[in-house]
Design a protein around this motif. Structure first.
Motif, PDB file in Angstrom:
ATOM      1  N   LEU A  47     -63.732 123.042  61.825  1.00  0.00           N
ATOM      2  CA  LEU A  47     -63.966 124.060  60.801  1.00  0.00           C
ATOM      3  C   LEU A  47     -65.447 124.129  60.452  1.00  0.00           C
ATOM      4  CD1 LEU A  47     -61.016 123.538  58.306  1.00  0.00           C
ATOM      5  CD2 LEU A  47     -61.177 125.114  60.217  1.00  0.00           C
ATOM      6  N   ARG A  48     -65.899 125.349  60.181  1.00  0.00           N
ATOM      7  CA  ARG A  48     -67.285 125.567  59.781  1.00  0.00           C
ATOM      8  C   ARG A  48     -67.291 126.148  58.379  1.00  0.00           C
ATOM      9  NH1 ARG A  48     -66.933 122.541  63.159  1.00  0.00           N
ATOM     10  NH2 ARG A  48     -67.798 122.621  65.251  1.00  0.00           N
ATOM     11  N   TYR A  49     -68.328 125.870  57.627  1.00  0.00           N
ATOM     12  CA  TYR A  49     -68.364 126.195  56.210  1.00  0.00           C
ATOM     13  C   TYR A  49     -69.800 126.331  55.758  1.00  0.00           C
ATOM     14  CZ  TYR A  49     -68.984 121.239  56.831  1.00  0.00           C
ATOM     15  OH  TYR A  49     -69.409 120.026  57.310  1.00  0.00           O
ATOM     16  N   ARG A  50     -69.963 126.819  54.550  1.00  0.00           N
ATOM     17  CA  ARG A  50     -71.265 126.863  53.897  1.00  0.00           C
ATOM     18  C   ARG A  50     -71.338 125.688  52.932  1.00  0.00           C
ATOM     19  NH1 ARG A  50     -74.026 129.909  57.100  1.00  0.00           N
ATOM     20  NH2 ARG A  50     -73.121 131.952  57.395  1.00  0.00           N
ATOM     21  N   VAL A  51     -72.527 125.114  52.795  1.00  0.00           N
ATOM     22  CA  VAL A  51     -72.740 123.969  51.915  1.00  0.00           C
ATOM     23  C   VAL A  51     -73.492 124.424  50.671  1.00  0.00           C
ATOM     24  CG1 VAL A  51     -73.883 121.730  51.702  1.00  0.00           C
ATOM     25  CG2 VAL A  51     -72.781 122.362  53.845  1.00  0.00           C
ATOM     26  N   THR A 138     -56.424 117.767  53.552  1.00  0.00           N
ATOM     27  CA  THR A 138     -55.983 118.797  52.619  1.00  0.00           C
ATOM     28  C   THR A 138     -56.827 120.057  52.794  1.00  0.00           C
ATOM     29  OG1 THR A 138     -55.283 117.122  51.032  1.00  0.00           O
ATOM     30  CG2 THR A 138     -55.630 119.349  50.170  1.00  0.00           C
ATOM     31  N   ILE A 139     -58.128 119.884  52.938  1.00  0.00           N
ATOM     32  CA  ILE A 139     -59.031 121.023  53.130  1.00  0.00           C
ATOM     33  C   ILE A 139     -58.687 121.756  54.424  1.00  0.00           C
ATOM     34  CG2 ILE A 139     -61.427 121.705  53.558  1.00  0.00           C
ATOM     35  CD1 ILE A 139     -62.203 119.251  51.740  1.00  0.00           C
ATOM     36  N   VAL A 140     -58.573 121.017  55.513  1.00  0.00           N
ATOM     37  CA  VAL A 140     -58.278 121.616  56.825  1.00  0.00           C
ATOM     38  C   VAL A 140     -56.947 122.367  56.777  1.00  0.00           C
ATOM     39  CG1 VAL A 140     -57.724 121.078  59.227  1.00  0.00           C
ATOM     40  CG2 VAL A 140     -59.690 119.992  58.131  1.00  0.00           C
ATOM     41  N   ASP A 141     -55.911 121.742  56.227  1.00  0.00           N
ATOM     42  CA  ASP A 141     -54.593 122.396  56.142  1.00  0.00           C
ATOM     43  C   ASP A 141     -54.663 123.662  55.300  1.00  0.00           C
ATOM     44  OD1 ASP A 141     -53.534 120.385  57.696  1.00  0.00           O
ATOM     45  OD2 ASP A 141     -52.594 119.316  56.009  1.00  0.00           O
ATOM     46  N   THR A 142     -55.368 123.594  54.169  1.00  0.00           N
ATOM     47  CA  THR A 142     -55.465 124.752  53.282  1.00  0.00           C
ATOM     48  C   THR A 142     -56.220 125.895  53.947  1.00  0.00           C
ATOM     49  OG1 THR A 142     -55.413 123.305  51.352  1.00  0.00           O
ATOM     50  CG2 THR A 142     -56.242 125.537  51.005  1.00  0.00           C
ATOM     51  N   VAL A 143     -57.348 125.583  54.574  1.00  0.00           N
ATOM     52  CA  VAL A 143     -58.148 126.634  55.217  1.00  0.00           C
ATOM     53  C   VAL A 143     -57.363 127.277  56.365  1.00  0.00           C
ATOM     54  CG1 VAL A 143     -60.228 127.093  56.586  1.00  0.00           C
ATOM     55  CG2 VAL A 143     -60.374 125.685  54.519  1.00  0.00           C
ATOM     56  N   ARG A 144     -56.726 126.471  57.178  1.00  0.00           N
ATOM     57  CA  ARG A 144     -55.939 127.025  58.293  1.00  0.00           C
ATOM     58  C   ARG A 144     -54.779 127.874  57.783  1.00  0.00           C
ATOM     59  NH1 ARG A 144     -56.476 121.799  62.260  1.00  0.00           N
ATOM     60  NH2 ARG A 144     -58.550 122.384  63.036  1.00  0.00           N
ATOM     61  N   SER A 145     -54.144 127.415  56.735  1.00  0.00           N
ATOM     62  CA  SER A 145     -53.043 128.171  56.146  1.00  0.00           C
ATOM     63  C   SER A 145     -53.538 129.508  55.594  1.00  0.00           C
ATOM     64  CB  SER A 145     -52.409 127.333  55.030  1.00  0.00           C
ATOM     65  OG  SER A 145     -51.500 128.084  54.291  1.00  0.00           O
ATOM     66  N   ARG A 146     -54.655 129.485  54.890  1.00  0.00           N
ATOM     67  CA  ARG A 146     -55.230 130.729  54.343  1.00  0.00           C
ATOM     68  C   ARG A 146     -55.635 131.694  55.445  1.00  0.00           C
ATOM     69  NH1 ARG A 146     -55.409 132.886  49.253  1.00  0.00           N
ATOM     70  NH2 ARG A 146     -57.527 133.553  49.629  1.00  0.00           N
TER      71      ARG A 146
END
Length: 158
Positions: A47-51, A138-146
């Motif tokens: 996953l890629r994101y902004r910091v 939790t972050i990975v699951d939430t982002v993928r779900s969204r």
């Protein structure tokens, strides 16, 4: 600052001593060790994101990790600064100022959550003491779900 010079706090300053001032100035507002570890683990999952980015352009607050297309904002809160129910210890030096500051931080956190949720974002908050691997999953699951909910590509760029 030379050691032979006596330091005095400017009028209205929160610093009760030169040493306290140095300590407080050294506290990081971003790139803390818990943040870096969680970021590494999330990045390793692809996953890629902004910091330290603003989730909403008109909101003068930043999240630790922002997944814009998926509308997920992640905050890793420090136990002291955000009033962790497990680890927060009221300060002994200048308690009125610091306790009020932590209370204001907590109120701002609730306001930020409400504004983001109202704008359609998912807000994830973790305490700095929580296990990084659990937080990252939790972050990975939430982002993928969204991403699936919103019809976005699974590994989309931020």
């Amino acid at each position: 600052m030379p050691d032979d010079t006596e330091w005095t706090a400017p009028e209205g300053s929160w610093a009760s001593s030169a040493a306290r001032r140095r300590n407080m100035q050294a506290i990081r507002s971003r790139d803390t060790k818990p943040e870096q570890l969680i970021r590494r683990l999330v990045h390793a999952q692809g996953l890629r994101y902004r910091v330290a980015a603003k989730p909403l352009p008109d909101l003068r607050r930043t999240a630790d990790l922002v997944f814009r297309p998926a509308k997920v904002a992640v905050f890793i809160d420090g136990c002291y600064w955000h009033g962790c129910p497990e680890h927060y210890v009221a300060p002994r030096t200048n308690p009125g100022y610091w306790s009020d500051k932590v209370a204001r931080n907590m109120a701002r956190d609730r306001d930020t959550d409400a504004r983001l949720i109202e704008a359609g974002w998912v807000v994830l908050r973790f305490w700095e003491h929580e296990p990084s691997d659990v937080c990252s999953l939790t972050i990975v699951d939430t982002v993928r779900s969204r991403r699936a909910e919103l019809g976005l590509s699974p590994g989309g760029r931020q």
